[in-house]
Structure formats: structure tokens, C-alpha cells
Motif scaffolding. Structure first.
Motif, PDB file in Angstrom:
ATOM      1  N   UNK A  71      19.853 -45.547 -16.507  1.00  0.00           N
ATOM      2  CA  UNK A  71      18.754 -46.710 -17.067  1.00  0.00           C
ATOM      3  C   UNK A  71      18.989 -47.895 -15.992  1.00  0.00           C
ATOM      4  N   UNK A  72      20.104 -48.199 -15.821  1.00  0.00           N
ATOM      5  CA  UNK A  72      20.502 -49.459 -15.253  1.00  0.00           C
ATOM      6  C   UNK A  72      19.784 -49.400 -13.586  1.00  0.00           C
ATOM      7  N   UNK A  73      19.896 -48.189 -13.021  1.00  0.00           N
ATOM      8  CA  UNK A  73      19.315 -48.245 -11.698  1.00  0.00           C
ATOM      9  C   UNK A  73      17.916 -47.900 -11.800  1.00  0.00           C
ATOM     10  N   UNK A  74      17.319 -47.307 -12.674  1.00  0.00           N
ATOM     11  CA  UNK A  74      15.705 -47.315 -13.346  1.00  0.00           C
ATOM     12  C   UNK A  74      15.103 -48.516 -13.129  1.00  0.00           C
ATOM     13  N   UNK A  75      15.793 -49.606 -14.079  1.00  0.00           N
ATOM     14  CA  UNK A  75      15.492 -50.551 -14.199  1.00  0.00           C
ATOM     15  C   UNK A  75      15.389 -51.683 -12.825  1.00  0.00           C
ATOM     16  N   UNK A  76      16.353 -51.441 -12.167  1.00  0.00           N
ATOM     17  CA  UNK A  76      16.362 -52.185 -10.864  1.00  0.00           C
ATOM     18  C   UNK A  76      15.419 -51.739  -9.918  1.00  0.00           C
ATOM     19  N   UNK A  77      15.450 -50.340  -9.935  1.00  0.00           N
ATOM     20  CA  UNK A  77      14.261 -49.941  -9.025  1.00  0.00           C
ATOM     21  C   UNK A  77      12.700 -50.190  -9.447  1.00  0.00           C
ATOM     22  N   UNK A  78      12.715 -50.006 -10.762  1.00  0.00           N
ATOM     23  CA  UNK A  78      11.260 -49.867 -11.042  1.00  0.00           C
ATOM     24  C   UNK A  78      10.725 -51.295 -11.777  1.00  0.00           C
ATOM     25  N   UNK A  79      11.726 -52.106 -12.040  1.00  0.00           N
ATOM     26  CA  UNK A  79      11.461 -53.366 -12.952  1.00  0.00           C
ATOM     27  C   UNK A  79      10.921 -52.823 -14.449  1.00  0.00           C
ATOM     28  N   UNK A  87      10.648 -54.984  -9.858  1.00  0.00           N
ATOM     29  CA  UNK A  87      11.126 -53.957  -9.141  1.00  0.00           C
ATOM     30  C   UNK A  87      11.739 -54.343  -7.762  1.00  0.00           C
ATOM     31  N   UNK A  88      12.805 -53.786  -7.433  1.00  0.00           N
ATOM     32  CA  UNK A  88      13.523 -53.798  -6.212  1.00  0.00           C
ATOM     33  C   UNK A  88      13.510 -52.676  -5.533  1.00  0.00           C
ATOM     34  N   UNK A  89      12.763 -51.729  -5.649  1.00  0.00           N
ATOM     35  CA  UNK A  89      12.793 -50.523  -4.976  1.00  0.00           C
ATOM     36  C   UNK A  89      12.406 -50.836  -3.352  1.00  0.00           C
ATOM     37  N   UNK A  90      11.428 -51.633  -3.038  1.00  0.00           N
ATOM     38  CA  UNK A  90      11.350 -52.040  -1.584  1.00  0.00           C
ATOM     39  C   UNK A  90      12.414 -52.888  -1.057  1.00  0.00           C
ATOM     40  N   UNK A  91      13.107 -53.582  -1.699  1.00  0.00           N
ATOM     41  CA  UNK A  91      14.049 -54.648  -1.041  1.00  0.00           C
ATOM     42  C   UNK A  91      15.399 -53.897  -0.813  1.00  0.00           C
ATOM     43  N   UNK A  92      15.778 -52.751  -1.731  1.00  0.00           N
ATOM     44  CA  UNK A  92      16.892 -52.445  -1.879  1.00  0.00           C
ATOM     45  C   UNK A  92      17.033 -51.011  -1.624  1.00  0.00           C
ATOM     46  N   UNK A  94      18.557 -46.912  -2.187  1.00  0.00           N
ATOM     47  CA  UNK A  94      19.062 -46.313  -3.133  1.00  0.00           C
ATOM     48  C   UNK A  94      20.581 -46.588  -3.294  1.00  0.00           C
ATOM     49  N   UNK A  95      21.136 -46.542  -2.047  1.00  0.00           N
ATOM     50  CA  UNK A  95      22.653 -46.724  -2.473  1.00  0.00           C
ATOM     51  C   UNK A  95      23.056 -48.259  -2.909  1.00  0.00           C
ATOM     52  N   UNK A  96      22.244 -49.106  -2.387  1.00  0.00           N
ATOM     53  CA  UNK A  96      22.379 -50.380  -2.858  1.00  0.00           C
ATOM     54  C   UNK A  96      22.052 -50.968  -4.378  1.00  0.00           C
ATOM     55  N   UNK A  97      21.295 -50.076  -4.850  1.00  0.00           N
ATOM     56  CA  UNK A  97      20.807 -49.881  -6.231  1.00  0.00           C
ATOM     57  C   UNK A  97      21.877 -49.433  -7.295  1.00  0.00           C
ATOM     58  N   UNK A  98      22.658 -48.321  -6.576  1.00  0.00           N
ATOM     59  CA  UNK A  98      23.660 -47.823  -7.453  1.00  0.00           C
ATOM     60  C   UNK A  98      25.105 -48.600  -7.341  1.00  0.00           C
ATOM     61  N   UNK A  99      25.162 -49.303  -6.162  1.00  0.00           N
ATOM     62  CA  UNK A  99      26.444 -50.109  -5.953  1.00  0.00           C
ATOM     63  C   UNK A  99      26.114 -51.485  -7.002  1.00  0.00           C
ATOM     64  N   UNK A 100      24.781 -52.048  -7.037  1.00  0.00           N
ATOM     65  CA  UNK A 100      24.338 -53.116  -8.082  1.00  0.00           C
ATOM     66  C   UNK A 100      24.676 -52.446  -9.540  1.00  0.00           C
TER      67      UNK A 100
END
Length: 110
Positions: A71-79, A87-92, A94-100
Motif C-alpha cells: 500500500x505504501x508503494x502504491x501510494x507513492x507510485x499513484x498518489x 504520483x511519483x511514478x514518473x519521477x522514481x 520501481x526500485x526507488x519506490x521500494x527503497x523509499x
């Protein structure tokens, strides 16, 4: 001499097939400082103004326990539509999102 060459070739071959290690914690910390801290606070706790607007407090133990990593990853990805969370999908990556997301988990630990 031959043994050294064989060992070198083995190390090089292993480097080609091993998965890329996760981004370093330092990288996630830098991403958090740049992209998340302006709203969520440098330690994961938003200031009173942002908290009143519903900005998530990552130090909240109840939220940490109730929220799965996915859920945390989805929220970062999709806003989150209808909130300030972009949404940070275009800025980060997938590995950066997981690490974040992993970094956000650490903010909840005392």
C-alpha cells in the motif's frame, strides 16, 4: 595463474547474473528529504498545518502496523486523488519506490 583467471571470470560472471541490490538507505534518505519531507517532515512527522490537512504521520505506530508495504508503494507510485499526495511514478524508478517505502517503515521505529 590459471586459478586466478578462473576466479576472476567466475566473479565477473556472477556480477552479470546476480540481481541488482536494493538502492542504498542513503539514496532513499535523499529521495525522502527532497520529495517527501516538505510535507511529511524530515523525521516523518508533518507540522501542525500539514497534519490538519491530512498529511500522513509516518511515525504513527498504529498506521505503520495497519499499512502493508504494498500500500505504501502504491501510494507513492499513484498518489492519492483528492489529497495533496502526488504520483511519483514518473519521477522514481520501481526500485526507488521500494527503497523509499522501506525508509518510511524505518521512520516508524522508535
Amino acid at each position: 595463474m590459471i586459478a586466478r583467471r578462473v576466479a576472476l571470470v567466475a566473479v565477473m560472471a556472477a556480477a552479470l547474473v546476480l540481481p541488482t541490490p536494493p538502492a542504498a538507505a542513503e539514496d532513499a534518505a535523499k529521495i525522502f528529504a527532497r520529495s517527501c519531507a516538505p510535507c511529511h517532515g524530515k523525521d516523518g512527522q508533518p507540522n501542525a498545518v500539514f497534519a490538519k490537512q491530512g498529511v500522513r504521520n509516518f511515525t504513527d505506530a498504529a498506521w505503520q502496523k495497519a499499512t502493508p508495504d504494498a500500500q505504501i508503494e502504491k501510494t507513492i507510485r499513484e498518489g492519492k486523488q483528492g489529497t495533496m499526495m502526488a504520483s511519483f511514478e514518473k519521477q522514481l524508478s520501481p526500485q526507488e519506490i521500494k527503497s523509499l517505502a522501506a525508509y518510511i517503515r524505518k521512520l516508524g521505529k522508535p
